[in-house]
Design a protein around this motif. Sequence first.
Motif, PDB file in Angstrom:
ATOM      1  N   PHE A 128      10.620  14.585   9.119  1.00  0.00           N
ATOM      2  CA  PHE A 128      11.637  15.457   9.711  1.00  0.00           C
ATOM      3  C   PHE A 128      12.177  14.834  11.004  1.00  0.00           C
ATOM      4  O   PHE A 128      12.175  15.461  12.064  1.00  0.00           O
ATOM      5  CB  PHE A 128      11.060  16.849   9.988  1.00  0.00           C
ATOM      6  N   SER A 129      12.634  13.603  10.876  1.00  0.00           N
ATOM      7  CA  SER A 129      13.196  12.899  12.028  1.00  0.00           C
ATOM      8  C   SER A 129      14.331  12.000  11.558  1.00  0.00           C
ATOM      9  O   SER A 129      14.584  11.856  10.359  1.00  0.00           O
ATOM     10  CB  SER A 129      12.124  12.054  12.719  1.00  0.00           C
ATOM     11  N   LYS A 130      14.972  11.387  12.519  1.00  0.00           N
ATOM     12  CA  LYS A 130      16.068  10.463  12.203  1.00  0.00           C
ATOM     13  C   LYS A 130      15.557   9.225  11.485  1.00  0.00           C
ATOM     14  O   LYS A 130      16.312   8.509  10.823  1.00  0.00           O
ATOM     15  CB  LYS A 130      16.786  10.064  13.502  1.00  0.00           C
ATOM     16  N   ALA A 131      14.252   8.975  11.601  1.00  0.00           N
ATOM     17  CA  ALA A 131      13.653   7.766  11.012  1.00  0.00           C
ATOM     18  C   ALA A 131      13.045   8.029   9.638  1.00  0.00           C
ATOM     19  O   ALA A 131      12.199   7.259   9.182  1.00  0.00           O
ATOM     20  CB  ALA A 131      12.587   7.219  11.959  1.00  0.00           C
ATOM     21  N   ARG A 132      13.443   9.103   8.951  1.00  0.00           N
ATOM     22  CA  ARG A 132      12.786   9.500   7.705  1.00  0.00           C
ATOM     23  C   ARG A 132      12.921   8.447   6.601  1.00  0.00           C
ATOM     24  O   ARG A 132      12.100   8.388   5.694  1.00  0.00           O
ATOM     25  CB  ARG A 132      13.311  10.845   7.220  1.00  0.00           C
ATOM     26  N   GLN A 133      13.959   7.600   6.651  1.00  0.00           N
ATOM     27  CA  GLN A 133      14.133   6.567   5.632  1.00  0.00           C
ATOM     28  C   GLN A 133      13.482   5.248   6.030  1.00  0.00           C
ATOM     29  O   GLN A 133      13.602   4.257   5.311  1.00  0.00           O
ATOM     30  CB  GLN A 133      15.639   6.336   5.381  1.00  0.00           C
ATOM     31  N   SER A 134      12.820   5.220   7.191  1.00  0.00           N
ATOM     32  CA  SER A 134      12.228   3.977   7.689  1.00  0.00           C
ATOM     33  C   SER A 134      10.759   3.878   7.298  1.00  0.00           C
ATOM     34  O   SER A 134      10.152   4.833   6.821  1.00  0.00           O
ATOM     35  CB  SER A 134      12.362   3.910   9.215  1.00  0.00           C
ATOM     36  N   SER A 135      10.193   2.715   7.533  1.00  0.00           N
ATOM     37  CA  SER A 135       8.758   2.511   7.314  1.00  0.00           C
ATOM     38  C   SER A 135       8.106   2.175   8.641  1.00  0.00           C
ATOM     39  O   SER A 135       8.767   1.723   9.577  1.00  0.00           O
ATOM     40  CB  SER A 135       8.520   1.392   6.303  1.00  0.00           C
ATOM     41  N   SER A 136       6.807   2.407   8.718  1.00  0.00           N
ATOM     42  CA  SER A 136       6.031   2.143   9.935  1.00  0.00           C
ATOM     43  C   SER A 136       6.698   2.789  11.159  1.00  0.00           C
ATOM     44  O   SER A 136       7.030   2.117  12.139  1.00  0.00           O
ATOM     45  CB  SER A 136       5.883   0.634  10.149  1.00  0.00           C
ATOM     46  N   VAL A 137       6.867   4.108  11.076  1.00  0.00           N
ATOM     47  CA  VAL A 137       7.533   4.868  12.153  1.00  0.00           C
ATOM     48  C   VAL A 137       6.506   5.204  13.243  1.00  0.00           C
ATOM     49  O   VAL A 137       5.450   5.770  12.941  1.00  0.00           O
ATOM     50  CB  VAL A 137       8.145   6.174  11.589  1.00  0.00           C
ATOM     51  N   PRO A 138       6.802   4.896  14.515  1.00  0.00           N
ATOM     52  CA  PRO A 138       5.868   5.252  15.592  1.00  0.00           C
ATOM     53  C   PRO A 138       5.935   6.748  15.904  1.00  0.00           C
ATOM     54  O   PRO A 138       7.022   7.300  16.106  1.00  0.00           O
ATOM     55  CB  PRO A 138       6.359   4.423  16.785  1.00  0.00           C
ATOM     56  N   VAL A 139       4.778   7.398  15.925  1.00  0.00           N
ATOM     57  CA  VAL A 139       4.699   8.837  16.222  1.00  0.00           C
ATOM     58  C   VAL A 139       3.712   9.033  17.368  1.00  0.00           C
ATOM     59  O   VAL A 139       2.562   8.598  17.288  1.00  0.00           O
ATOM     60  CB  VAL A 139       4.246   9.646  14.983  1.00  0.00           C
ATOM     61  N   ASP A 169      22.790  14.157  19.158  1.00  0.00           N
ATOM     62  CA  ASP A 169      22.043  13.351  18.180  1.00  0.00           C
ATOM     63  C   ASP A 169      20.919  14.174  17.565  1.00  0.00           C
ATOM     64  O   ASP A 169      20.669  14.118  16.356  1.00  0.00           O
ATOM     65  CB  ASP A 169      21.458  12.105  18.860  1.00  0.00           C
ATOM     66  N   ARG A 170      20.231  14.944  18.402  1.00  0.00           N
ATOM     67  CA  ARG A 170      19.137  15.795  17.902  1.00  0.00           C
ATOM     68  C   ARG A 170      19.686  16.863  16.961  1.00  0.00           C
ATOM     69  O   ARG A 170      19.112  17.122  15.896  1.00  0.00           O
ATOM     70  CB  ARG A 170      18.392  16.464  19.065  1.00  0.00           C
ATOM     71  N   LEU A 171      20.800  17.484  17.333  1.00  0.00           N
ATOM     72  CA  LEU A 171      21.381  18.535  16.492  1.00  0.00           C
ATOM     73  C   LEU A 171      21.846  17.976  15.146  1.00  0.00           C
ATOM     74  O   LEU A 171      21.644  18.608  14.099  1.00  0.00           O
ATOM     75  CB  LEU A 171      22.558  19.197  17.215  1.00  0.00           C
ATOM     76  N   LEU A 172      22.470  16.802  15.166  1.00  0.00           N
ATOM     77  CA  LEU A 172      22.934  16.195  13.916  1.00  0.00           C
ATOM     78  C   LEU A 172      21.764  15.825  13.022  1.00  0.00           C
ATOM     79  O   LEU A 172      21.836  15.970  11.799  1.00  0.00           O
ATOM     80  CB  LEU A 172      23.783  14.952  14.229  1.00  0.00           C
ATOM     81  N   GLN A 173      20.665  15.363  13.629  1.00  0.00           N
ATOM     82  CA  GLN A 173      19.474  15.058  12.842  1.00  0.00           C
ATOM     83  C   GLN A 173      18.906  16.336  12.228  1.00  0.00           C
ATOM     84  O   GLN A 173      18.495  16.361  11.072  1.00  0.00           O
ATOM     85  CB  GLN A 173      18.431  14.370  13.733  1.00  0.00           C
ATOM     86  N   GLN A 174      18.883  17.434  13.012  1.00  0.00           N
ATOM     87  CA  GLN A 174      18.357  18.710  12.521  1.00  0.00           C
ATOM     88  C   GLN A 174      19.208  19.259  11.384  1.00  0.00           C
ATOM     89  O   GLN A 174      18.702  19.916  10.474  1.00  0.00           O
ATOM     90  CB  GLN A 174      18.285  19.708  13.672  1.00  0.00           C
ATOM     91  N   LEU A 175      20.494  18.961  11.426  1.00  0.00           N
ATOM     92  CA  LEU A 175      21.399  19.430  10.380  1.00  0.00           C
ATOM     93  C   LEU A 175      21.062  18.789   9.036  1.00  0.00           C
ATOM     94  O   LEU A 175      21.265  19.391   7.984  1.00  0.00           O
ATOM     95  CB  LEU A 175      22.848  19.096  10.776  1.00  0.00           C
ATOM     96  N   GLU A 176      20.530  17.569   9.060  1.00  0.00           N
ATOM     97  CA  GLU A 176      20.199  16.845   7.826  1.00  0.00           C
ATOM     98  C   GLU A 176      19.081  17.532   7.038  1.00  0.00           C
ATOM     99  O   GLU A 176      19.037  17.430   5.813  1.00  0.00           O
ATOM    100  CB  GLU A 176      19.778  15.412   8.160  1.00  0.00           C
ATOM    101  N   THR A 177      18.168  18.203   7.710  1.00  0.00           N
ATOM    102  CA  THR A 177      17.043  18.842   7.018  1.00  0.00           C
ATOM    103  C   THR A 177      17.071  20.367   7.160  1.00  0.00           C
ATOM    104  O   THR A 177      16.092  21.031   6.851  1.00  0.00           O
ATOM    105  CB  THR A 177      15.702  18.310   7.572  1.00  0.00           C
TER     106      THR A 177
END
Length: 570
Positions: free
Chosen positions: A517-528, A405-413
């Motif tokens: 730069f995360s899987k939640a890049r299209q979301s709002s109010s993302v917890p960091v 999942d992490r690798l696929l997310q990294q591939l997006e950016t």
Amino acid sequence: MSFDGMFTYCMQKELRQQLVGGRITKIYQPFKHELILQIRANGKNHRVLLSAHPNYARVHITEELYENPSEPPMFCMLLRKHLEGSIVENISQIDMERMIVFEMKTRNELGDLSYKQLIIEIMGRHSNIIFIDKEREIILDSIKHIPPAMNRHRTVLPGHPYVLPPAQNKQNPFQANEETVLKKLDFHAGKIHQQLVEQFSGISPLLAKEIVHRAGLANRSTIPKTFLDVMRKIENGHIEPQIMRTGQKEYFYLLPLTHLNGKSQKFPSLSMLLDRYYFGKAERDRVKQLGHDLEKFMINERKKNVNKMNKLKTTLKEAEKAEQYKLFGELITANMYAIQKGDKEAKVSNYYDEKNRLITIPLDPKKTPSENAQSYYQKYQKAKSSVVYVQEQLEKTKDEIDYFDRLLQQLETASPKDLEEIREELYEGGYIKKKRAANSQRKKPLKPILEKYVSSDGTEILVGKNNKQNEYLTMKLARKEDVWLHTKDSPGSHVVIRHSDPSHETLIEAAQLAAYFSKARQSSSVPVDYTKIKYVKKPNGSKPGFVIYTHQQTIYVTPDEEKVLQMRKK
């Protein structure tokens, strides 16, 4: 089609104003279909992008930096030989079409004046960049070769004469008047926007729909006036470059697109508009092509592990029946005298039950009572011994799914450089075999190159785009008191603020980078989550880039691409 003939007309005017009289100092070919010309003009160095990309063909001045190959392609070397040091004499458009011509004056090996042309044809998948000897009117080379077998009308190969694409024989809109417009259009046939595209050169469906919308009632009195009004604005340079966002779609043009409903963003120039619009788009397309095999491999590996986890869960459920198997074995043994071979079930008293209730035990009719009892004892032993093993395997399989999942997310950016680091990581992890060229020497792994950003108050922020970069950033480069950020419970980049006590604004901006730069890049109010580097640890034997952390606090942010771009440019 946003980059139409009208857009090309305005772009060549913008380029002519800034570049004519300048000297070409450097030429690069960072990718297969793109060239960068560095032109010194008006006391400033300009980087001009010429692209024949099948999906993102364009020409404009760019502020983006591109990595160049260690060995330039042959086309680039030829251009360097002939054009480095040459003077840009003119930049023009051909017949209101999507073709821009750079006219260069240089000197040949004998010191005599020589005139060359670079023609950029912006035609979708047929886009090309063609280098021509103007005096002899022959092609010296092109970024794409087109033999006669591919196109009977024109051959684009070195040594052949340059032939223009087939003429469209349309009316030049700048030479039209109201009478011309009325003659060209049939108001009874309807679909006026299509007729505008078919009758006038340089008009795209996007512009035609805008003209019809501005005209209101599309009739003989409104269309000609609106058409000519728009044409005069474009011809006189009264343009307003902007991007229009409608839902998930983006459009760009040199005028406001009033027929579209959405939010618009204005830009001072066409080049700045295109730099913003194409930010990351062409690169992601290249990564998708270069990394197609990797993406397919990752998806398949993740799918395998998901299937494995489902089977392990089924096995664990079976293992949880261990005590029941033991009970069945004991009750069959205790009631052996009452059970016959061929029975499909046995109803016996459960002497472990306080009320001594009857229990039904399924039997294999082909087996004797003793064999049925032994079968349940064997299932009991197998289930009992498998529980620990299955639980270990479940944990490992979950880690594998999280890893991919992490690798696929990294591939997006990922950039092409990031892609190679991901490929290297999979090789080092034993997932794939490394392809080595014949007689190639083993190269020492290079230190990961991190992306740098600057917050509003000037604080440096570093971002890891893949596991190798994340691990290098967090475990080696960052100082103990630096602030570390990562999206909560979601795959994403490691982000480090190079400061022990950053301002709240810097913290928010760094969190936006982590969310972007995360899987939640299209979301709002993302917890960091954020904490000090000294509280971030890497467990022994864990996958690259995997860490655990404590003493964290959480903030909520919404990713803002504009903010990311501003920090990147700084």
